[in-house]
Design a protein around this motif. Sequence first.
Motif, PDB file in Angstrom:
ATOM      1  N   SER A   1       3.280  16.272   4.818  1.00 23.26           N
ATOM      2  CA  SER A   1       2.892  15.421   5.945  1.00 23.26           C
ATOM      3  C   SER A   1       1.381  15.296   6.092  1.00 23.26           C
ATOM      4  O   SER A   1       0.882  14.255   6.516  1.00 23.26           O
ATOM      5  CB  SER A   1       3.509  15.937   7.242  1.00 23.26           C
ATOM      6  N   GLU A   2       0.637  16.327   5.713  1.00 26.71           N
ATOM      7  CA  GLU A   2      -0.826  16.247   5.757  1.00 26.71           C
ATOM      8  C   GLU A   2      -1.329  15.187   4.776  1.00 26.71           C
ATOM      9  O   GLU A   2      -2.308  14.496   5.043  1.00 26.71           O
ATOM     10  CB  GLU A   2      -1.461  17.600   5.454  1.00 26.71           C
ATOM     11  N   GLY A   3      -0.665  15.043   3.647  1.00 20.39           N
ATOM     12  CA  GLY A   3      -1.022  14.006   2.682  1.00 20.39           C
ATOM     13  C   GLY A   3      -0.741  12.613   3.206  1.00 20.39           C
ATOM     14  O   GLY A   3      -1.511  11.680   2.976  1.00 20.39           O
ATOM     15  N   ILE A   4       0.367  12.474   3.937  1.00 21.31           N
ATOM     16  CA  ILE A   4       0.683  11.184   4.554  1.00 21.31           C
ATOM     17  C   ILE A   4      -0.378  10.826   5.586  1.00 21.31           C
ATOM     18  O   ILE A   4      -0.875   9.698   5.626  1.00 21.31           O
ATOM     19  CB  ILE A   4       2.087  11.200   5.194  1.00 21.31           C
ATOM     20  N   LEU A   5      -0.744  11.790   6.432  1.00 22.96           N
ATOM     21  CA  LEU A   5      -1.787  11.549   7.433  1.00 22.96           C
ATOM     22  C   LEU A   5      -3.112  11.183   6.766  1.00 22.96           C
ATOM     23  O   LEU A   5      -3.816  10.276   7.222  1.00 22.96           O
ATOM     24  CB  LEU A   5      -1.965  12.777   8.325  1.00 22.96           C
ATOM     25  N   GLU A   6      -3.450  11.867   5.684  1.00 22.82           N
ATOM     26  CA  GLU A   6      -4.665  11.553   4.935  1.00 22.82           C
ATOM     27  C   GLU A   6      -4.628  10.109   4.431  1.00 22.82           C
ATOM     28  O   GLU A   6      -5.605   9.373   4.537  1.00 22.82           O
ATOM     29  CB  GLU A   6      -4.799  12.526   3.755  1.00 22.82           C
TER      30      GLU A   6
ATOM     31  N   LYS B   1       0.861  -1.175   0.000  1.00 22.67           N
ATOM     32  CA  LYS B   1       0.000   0.000   0.000  1.00 22.67           C
ATOM     33  C   LYS B   1       0.894   1.219   0.000  1.00 22.67           C
ATOM     34  O   LYS B   1       1.851   1.298   0.759  1.00 22.67           O
ATOM     35  CB  LYS B   1      -0.907  -0.004   1.223  1.00 22.67           C
ATOM     36  N   GLY B   2       0.587   2.155  -0.862  1.00 22.13           N
ATOM     37  CA  GLY B   2       1.395   3.359  -0.956  1.00 22.13           C
ATOM     38  C   GLY B   2       0.540   4.605  -0.894  1.00 22.13           C
ATOM     39  O   GLY B   2      -0.669   4.557  -1.078  1.00 22.13           O
ATOM     40  N   ILE B   3       1.198   5.720  -0.649  1.00 22.09           N
ATOM     41  CA  ILE B   3       0.544   7.019  -0.589  1.00 22.09           C
ATOM     42  C   ILE B   3       1.335   7.976  -1.469  1.00 22.09           C
ATOM     43  O   ILE B   3       2.556   8.090  -1.330  1.00 22.09           O
ATOM     44  CB  ILE B   3       0.501   7.562   0.854  1.00 22.09           C
ATOM     45  N   ILE B   4       0.635   8.643  -2.354  1.00 21.31           N
ATOM     46  CA  ILE B   4       1.230   9.713  -3.152  1.00 21.31           C
ATOM     47  C   ILE B   4       0.590  11.005  -2.657  1.00 21.31           C
ATOM     48  O   ILE B   4      -0.630  11.152  -2.698  1.00 21.31           O
ATOM     49  CB  ILE B   4       0.985   9.516  -4.655  1.00 21.31           C
TER      50      ILE B   4
ATOM     51  N   LEU C   1      -2.813   7.588   5.642  1.00 26.31           N
ATOM     52  CA  LEU C   1      -2.865   6.660   6.776  1.00 26.31           C
ATOM     53  C   LEU C   1      -4.292   6.523   7.292  1.00 26.31           C
ATOM     54  O   LEU C   1      -4.716   5.434   7.669  1.00 26.31           O
ATOM     55  CB  LEU C   1      -1.930   7.128   7.890  1.00 26.31           C
ATOM     56  N   LYS C   2      -5.055   7.594   7.269  1.00 28.62           N
ATOM     57  CA  LYS C   2      -6.466   7.530   7.654  1.00 28.62           C
ATOM     58  C   LYS C   2      -7.259   6.701   6.635  1.00 28.62           C
ATOM     59  O   LYS C   2      -8.113   5.917   6.996  1.00 28.62           O
ATOM     60  CB  LYS C   2      -7.052   8.925   7.787  1.00 28.62           C
ATOM     61  N   HIS C   3      -6.934   6.888   5.365  1.00 27.46           N
ATOM     62  CA  HIS C   3      -7.597   6.117   4.309  1.00 27.46           C
ATOM     63  C   HIS C   3      -7.399   4.618   4.516  1.00 27.46           C
ATOM     64  O   HIS C   3      -8.325   3.834   4.371  1.00 27.46           O
ATOM     65  CB  HIS C   3      -7.065   6.541   2.929  1.00 27.46           C
ATOM     66  N   TYR C   4      -6.178   4.233   4.861  1.00 27.56           N
ATOM     67  CA  TYR C   4      -5.857   2.826   5.088  1.00 27.56           C
ATOM     68  C   TYR C   4      -6.212   2.360   6.495  1.00 27.56           C
ATOM     69  O   TYR C   4      -5.917   1.227   6.869  1.00 27.56           O
ATOM     70  CB  TYR C   4      -4.366   2.564   4.819  1.00 27.56           C
ATOM     71  N   LYS C   5      -6.823   3.255   7.293  1.00 29.69           N
ATOM     72  CA  LYS C   5      -7.272   2.936   8.651  1.00 29.69           C
ATOM     73  C   LYS C   5      -6.124   2.543   9.577  1.00 29.69           C
ATOM     74  O   LYS C   5      -6.272   1.716  10.468  1.00 29.69           O
ATOM     75  CB  LYS C   5      -8.370   1.887   8.633  1.00 29.69           C
ATOM     76  N   VAL C   6      -4.955   3.126   9.341  1.00 29.59           N
ATOM     77  CA  VAL C   6      -3.808   2.925  10.224  1.00 29.59           C
ATOM     78  C   VAL C   6      -3.966   3.832  11.442  1.00 29.59           C
ATOM     79  O   VAL C   6      -3.590   3.469  12.546  1.00 29.59           O
ATOM     80  CB  VAL C   6      -2.488   3.214   9.482  1.00 29.59           C
ATOM     81  N   ILE C   7      -4.534   5.023  11.220  1.00 32.68           N
ATOM     82  CA  ILE C   7      -4.828   5.971  12.294  1.00 32.68           C
ATOM     83  C   ILE C   7      -6.259   6.465  12.106  1.00 32.68           C
ATOM     84  O   ILE C   7      -6.854   6.295  11.037  1.00 32.68           O
ATOM     85  CB  ILE C   7      -3.852   7.164  12.312  1.00 32.68           C
ATOM     86  N   LYS C   8      -6.796   7.072  13.147  1.00 31.03           N
ATOM     87  CA  LYS C   8      -8.160   7.629  13.072  1.00 31.03           C
ATOM     88  C   LYS C   8      -8.121   9.101  12.803  1.00 31.03           C
ATOM     89  O   LYS C   8      -7.278   9.814  13.108  1.00 31.03           O
ATOM     90  CB  LYS C   8      -8.922   7.363  14.359  1.00 31.03           C
TER      91      LYS C   8
END
Length: 52
Positions: free
Chosen positions: A38-43, A10-13, A45-52
């Motif tokens: 960093s806001e994109g990374i947080l977005e 799983k990746g984040i761009i 991680l939320k998408h992948y349900k790693v964080i809330k």
Amino acid sequence: MLICLEVAVKGIIVGNRSSELADYETTKNIYVAKNSASEGILEGLKHYKVIK
């Protein structure tokens, strides 16, 4: 070509991505964030349900 984005991970761009990543925006398991840096990374991680 970035091989790490072609395997089953799983990746984040992030939103302020470089033009070289444009080809990967439709790659399976890649989330394209609207936010930058960093806001994109947080977005992502939320998408992948790693964080809330």
